[in-house]
Scaffold this active site. Structure first.
Site, short mmCIF file in Angstrom:
data_model
loop_
_atom_site.label_atom_id
_atom_site.label_comp_id
_atom_site.label_asym_id
_atom_site.label_seq_id
_atom_site.Cartn_x
_atom_site.Cartn_y
_atom_site.Cartn_z
N ILE A 1 0.85 -1.20 0.19
CA ILE A 1 0.03 -0.07 0.05
C ILE A 1 1.05 1.34 0.03
CG2 ILE A 1 -0.20 0.12 2.42
CD1 ILE A 1 -3.20 1.12 2.02
N GLU B 1 -3.81 -2.43 11.15
CA GLU B 1 -2.58 -2.11 11.09
C GLU B 1 -1.66 -1.78 12.18
OE1 GLU B 1 0.04 1.53 8.58
OE2 GLU B 1 -2.09 1.35 8.42
#
Length: 385
Positions: free
Chosen positions: A124, A244
């Site tokens: 990402i 995350e």
């Protein structure tokens, strides 16, 4: 205190992971650390035993497991073996949820089977050279042109960027009064014209995890590669902060545990003035402090995993967990290196690598300062990311 969150299925899975790490990773890990990258075929091997797609539904070739405890087992066993799995944790725990939560059915069928198999590695791309944690300030942009988006911009500090086959790129597709509006997610595929991977960044720690600069020069991305709705990415990115930061928290505790184990082992074997270093009162006191702080961090992380599985873990709560576990792990690893004396500074000793690696924990997934800001906001003390 005894940890009770794992059942027999988790322990059976732990044995599989441990065997994989011993046979496929440990013999080659030093070579990968020196090279600064893990060979891509390792991820396919991990995918063959289900490690790359634990949370991917079975209909798309994954494990169909909606239980972060299995992800935690992989993290714990990796640190126990004193090795690393490159960008696999980011691929599985951080990027895959974007596909699971925001991809449409056509996109899931197109991408998830290879993601689960470890054939398509994901990354990402959020951070830009001039923005850091300020996601609303990103300048990478995409303009609609028929059935495509024309993407331009640059990203940096992109974990797994060199090995990535699919890169979820956060970019600006429109502008409004609120800088957080107008951000979108485009999936850029390796090999698209205009998409280039820059240098592999040379880092202080986590050296086997490839980290890259990425450049987008008039990259024509099909509109069918947009994840979710146009302009809604800021909310998506915020939503995914929870797994995350939870991942980073579990990693921090696992690193601290490995450091304590290394220090106990070393001080029992190392002799100074004719006595084992472990026999000195200072050594005992330092390790007692470390063990106590580790217990507190482990308990907090375990509770966070439990809350995440129940769908209750919030952004402010996980910020508290990440702040405490990462700062605690930093202190513990530092103390354990000190107990090694001069040998702790030598890279041939695992504690030296841990010392370099753990420094990232207070920066990655949002710095400690960002965590404090999020926590302060939850107390009604101002705005946050």
């Amino acid at each position: 205190m005894r940890r009770s969150q794992y059942d027999q299925d988790h322990e059976d899975f732990r044995k599989v992971v441990r065997k994989f790490l011993e046979n496929e990773i440990a013999p080659h890990f030093e070579e990968w650390e020196a090279a600064g990258i893990v060979p891509k075929d390792v991820y396919a091997k991990a995918g063959s035993i289900g490690l790359a797609g634990l949370s991917v539904p079975e209909e798309y070739g994954g494990g169909g497991i909606d239980d972060f405890r299995f992800n935690a087992v992989v993290i714990e066993e990796t640190f126990r073996a004193r090795v690393g799995l490159g960008s696999l944790s980011l691929h599985s725990n951080i990027v895959t949820p974007y596909f699971l939560n925001f991809a449409d059915e056509e996109q899931k069928r197109r991408w998830l089977p290879d993601i689960a198999a470890g054939r398509s590695m994901c990354s990402i791309a959020m951070t830009e050279p001039g923005t850091g944690s300020d996601l609303s300030g990103m300048v990478s942009n995409a303009v609609r042109d028929g059935d495509d988006w024309i993407l331009n911009g640059a990203k940096t500090f992109i974990t797994g960027g060199i090995n990535a086959d699919l890169v979820v790129v956060a970019c600006r597709t429109s502008r409004g009064e609120d800088r957080r509006d107008g951000l979108s997610l485009l999936v850029v595929e390796d090999g698209m014209p205009g998409f280039t991977k820059g240098r592999k960044l040379d880092k202080l720690g986590t050296r086997s995890v490839d980290t890259a600069e990425l450049f987008f020069d008039n990259v024509r991305v099909p509109a069918a590669n947009m994840l979710g709705e146009e302009g809604k990415a800021f909310g998506y990115l915020t939503f995914n902060l929870v797994p995350e930061r939870l991942t980073q928290s579990v990693q921090s505790v696992a690193a601290a545990r490995a450091a304590v184990e290394l220090a106990v082992e070393y001080t029992q074997q190392r002799k100074v003035f004719g006595k084992a270093v472990a026999s000195f009162q200072n050594t005992k006191f330092v390790l007692a402090e470390c063990a106590t702080e580790l217990e507190a961090a482990q308990t907090l992380a375990d509770k966070a995993v439990e809350e995440f599985n129940a769908g209750r873990l919030t952004v402010p709560e996980v910020a508290k967990v990440k702040l405490f576990t990462s700062e605690t792990a930093g202190r513990i690893v530092d103390k354990c290196l000190q107990l090694h004396g001069g040998y702790g500074y030598m890279l041939e000793y695992p504690i030296a690598r841990l010392y370099a690696d753990i420094r990232l924990a207070r920066i990655a997934a949002g710095s400690s300062e960002i965590m404090k800001t999020a926590i302060a906001k939850s107390l009604g003390l101002g705005t946050s990311r």
